[in-house]
Design a protein around this motif. Structure first.
Motif, PDB file in Angstrom:
ATOM      1  N   GLU A  79      -8.042   9.363   9.399  1.00  0.00           N
ATOM      2  CA  GLU A  79      -7.710   9.441   7.946  1.00  0.00           C
ATOM      3  C   GLU A  79      -6.243   8.429   7.614  1.00  0.00           C
ATOM      4  N   SER A  80      -6.359   7.624   6.503  1.00  0.00           N
ATOM      5  CA  SER A  80      -5.154   7.219   6.158  1.00  0.00           C
ATOM      6  C   SER A  80      -3.836   8.039   6.075  1.00  0.00           C
ATOM      7  N   VAL A  81      -2.735   7.927   6.215  1.00  0.00           N
ATOM      8  CA  VAL A  81      -1.739   8.664   6.138  1.00  0.00           C
ATOM      9  C   VAL A  81      -0.497   7.968   5.257  1.00  0.00           C
TER      10      VAL A  81
ATOM     11  N   GLY B  84      -7.437  -4.152  15.111  1.00  0.00           N
ATOM     12  CA  GLY B  84      -6.470  -4.881  14.354  1.00  0.00           C
ATOM     13  C   GLY B  84      -5.170  -4.393  13.946  1.00  0.00           C
ATOM     14  N   ALA B  85      -4.851  -3.340  14.286  1.00  0.00           N
ATOM     15  CA  ALA B  85      -3.590  -2.445  14.258  1.00  0.00           C
ATOM     16  C   ALA B  85      -3.276  -2.237  12.771  1.00  0.00           C
ATOM     17  N   TYR B  86      -3.369  -3.117  11.917  1.00  0.00           N
ATOM     18  CA  TYR B  86      -3.098  -2.824  10.335  1.00  0.00           C
ATOM     19  C   TYR B  86      -1.688  -2.338  10.237  1.00  0.00           C
ATOM     20  N   LEU B  87      -0.837  -3.361  10.625  1.00  0.00           N
ATOM     21  CA  LEU B  87       0.719  -3.128  10.353  1.00  0.00           C
ATOM     22  C   LEU B  87       1.235  -3.107   8.826  1.00  0.00           C
ATOM     23  N   GLY B  88       1.867  -2.256   8.476  1.00  0.00           N
ATOM     24  CA  GLY B  88       2.751  -2.072   7.274  1.00  0.00           C
ATOM     25  C   GLY B  88       4.283  -1.816   7.432  1.00  0.00           C
TER      26      GLY B  88
ATOM     27  N   VAL C  15       0.809  -1.263  -0.130  1.00  0.00           N
ATOM     28  CA  VAL C  15       0.046  -0.123  -0.051  1.00  0.00           C
ATOM     29  C   VAL C  15       0.890   1.288   0.088  1.00  0.00           C
ATOM     30  N   TYR C  16       0.069   2.216  -0.377  1.00  0.00           N
ATOM     31  CA  TYR C  16       0.947   3.583  -0.396  1.00  0.00           C
ATOM     32  C   TYR C  16       0.672   4.630   0.640  1.00  0.00           C
ATOM     33  N   SER C  17      -0.379   3.988   1.591  1.00  0.00           N
ATOM     34  CA  SER C  17      -0.574   4.874   2.887  1.00  0.00           C
ATOM     35  C   SER C  17      -1.159   3.796   3.982  1.00  0.00           C
ATOM     36  N   LEU C  18      -0.657   4.281   4.966  1.00  0.00           N
ATOM     37  CA  LEU C  18      -1.046   3.327   6.171  1.00  0.00           C
ATOM     38  C   LEU C  18      -2.554   3.718   6.789  1.00  0.00           C
ATOM     39  N   GLY C  19      -3.298   2.774   6.916  1.00  0.00           N
ATOM     40  CA  GLY C  19      -4.754   2.965   7.309  1.00  0.00           C
ATOM     41  C   GLY C  19      -5.418   1.566   7.343  1.00  0.00           C
TER      42      GLY C  19
END
Ligand code: CA
Ligand code: ZN
Length: 320
Positions: free
Chosen positions: A162-164, A195-199, A34-38
């Protein structure tokens, strides 16, 4: 294999905790990025504690392939890909995701650049690129062999709102470009969404504090991680234990702002964990701690206030 053994001999610091493999490590491939974290469609859902091997693209997504490449050929909407997001089952806002970086394996070629208008000296450069071969624990720049210092540039979770974009750092992590996010380190990330959503992505085979040209030695590679959850541990920003030092990683519009925030978080931490009063805690920080710059070239700047692990231990504070 020989390359990484050689790199390890030179650069492996004492690991804060012995690496522990939680079952067979799940492999997450670099195609899923992905190109943004969210919050977005996860590439995997894991149950912590667990071990992962995460493949990553370089920050250019492979677009820099030769020396002297014109900047016009770069598509800046495809930079800083992060592999993920990875959902951690049971992670809730107010928890902490503990990421133990067991290994970082850069590939055999790195790329770097300058760009007019970017970096610490934006009016002194025309813009250029270099490709540097990596072998036997070093890379080669201008015919000179220099030591590797492998680290993770982008690592974070979904922020509260919002996603960053992955190129921007913050309290959720992201593009912190901090040299201590290296093999053996433990990075704690505050969890903001279920769920945290780690990248993660943007590995650097080498970089110095500041990242003054606007890039490190950007590489594809893979990372071995152990994830665990600390329920209700609550952190204001990422907390790093790199084996030598414990630091709070704060990002702000200015370096001054980032240093002020990270210094304040360390002060809060010492007041909470020791019997020192406010004046004594700041005295100890002044005597033994270090206000360090991580990077000064991203949309927000990142600084860290670092205390030696050995000093914290003398005051009864142990971070594992
Ligand atoms: Ca970066
Ligand atoms: Zn990078």
């Amino acid at each position: 294999e020989r390359l990484f053994e050689a790199a390890g001999r030179i650069f492996r610091r004492r690991s804060p905790l012995p690496g522990r493999l939680w079952g067979e490590a799940m492999r997450i491939t670099r195609e899923s990025h992905v190109y943004s974290l969210g919050v977005s469609e996860p590439v995997a859902t894991v149950t912590a504690p667990c071990s992962l091997t995460v493949e990553t693209c370089d920050c250019f997504n492979g677009q820099v392939t030769e020396d002297g490449q014109p900047k016009a050929r770069l598509n800046f909407s495809h930079v800083n890909p992060a592999t993920g997001p990875i959902v951690v089952e049971g992670a809730e806002p107010g928890d902490v995701l503990r990421v133990h970086i067991r290994a970082i394996r850069p590939e055999k070629t790195g790329a770097l650049m300058t760009a007019p208008g970017a970096g610490a000296l934006p009016d002194r450069v025309k813009g250029d690129t270099r490709i540097c071969p990596i072998a036997d624990g070093h890379f080669t720049f201008m015919g000179v062999e220099l030591p590797l210092n492998p680290m993770i540039g982008v690592i974070g979770v979904a922020p509260a709102g919002e996603s960053v974009p992955c190129g921007t750092p913050g309290d959720h992590g992201g593009n912190m470009d901090t040299i201590g996010i290296r093999e053996g380190a433990i990075l704690r990330l505050p969890v903001f969404v279920k769920g945290a959503y780690l990248g993660l992505g943007d590995l650097h085979a080498a970089m110095g504090d500041g990242e003054v040209s606007v890039t490190g030695l950007e590489v594809f590679g893979e990372v071995d991680l152990d994830l665990s959850l600390e329920k209700g541990a609550s952190l204001p920003c990422p907390l790093l234990h790199d084996g030598d030092e414990v630091s709070f990683l704060a990002s702000a519009e200015t370096v001054d702002g980032a240093i002020h925030a990270s210094t304040g978080y360390m002060h809060d931490f010492l007041l909470a964990k020791t019997s020192l009063n406010a004046d004594e805690a700041l005295m100890l920080m002044s005597l033994c701690g270090h206000a360090r710059i991580s990077q000064i070239v991203d949309p927000l700047k990142t600084a860290r206030f670092a205390m030696p692990v050995s000093v914290l231990a003398k005051f009864g504070v142990v971070v594992e």
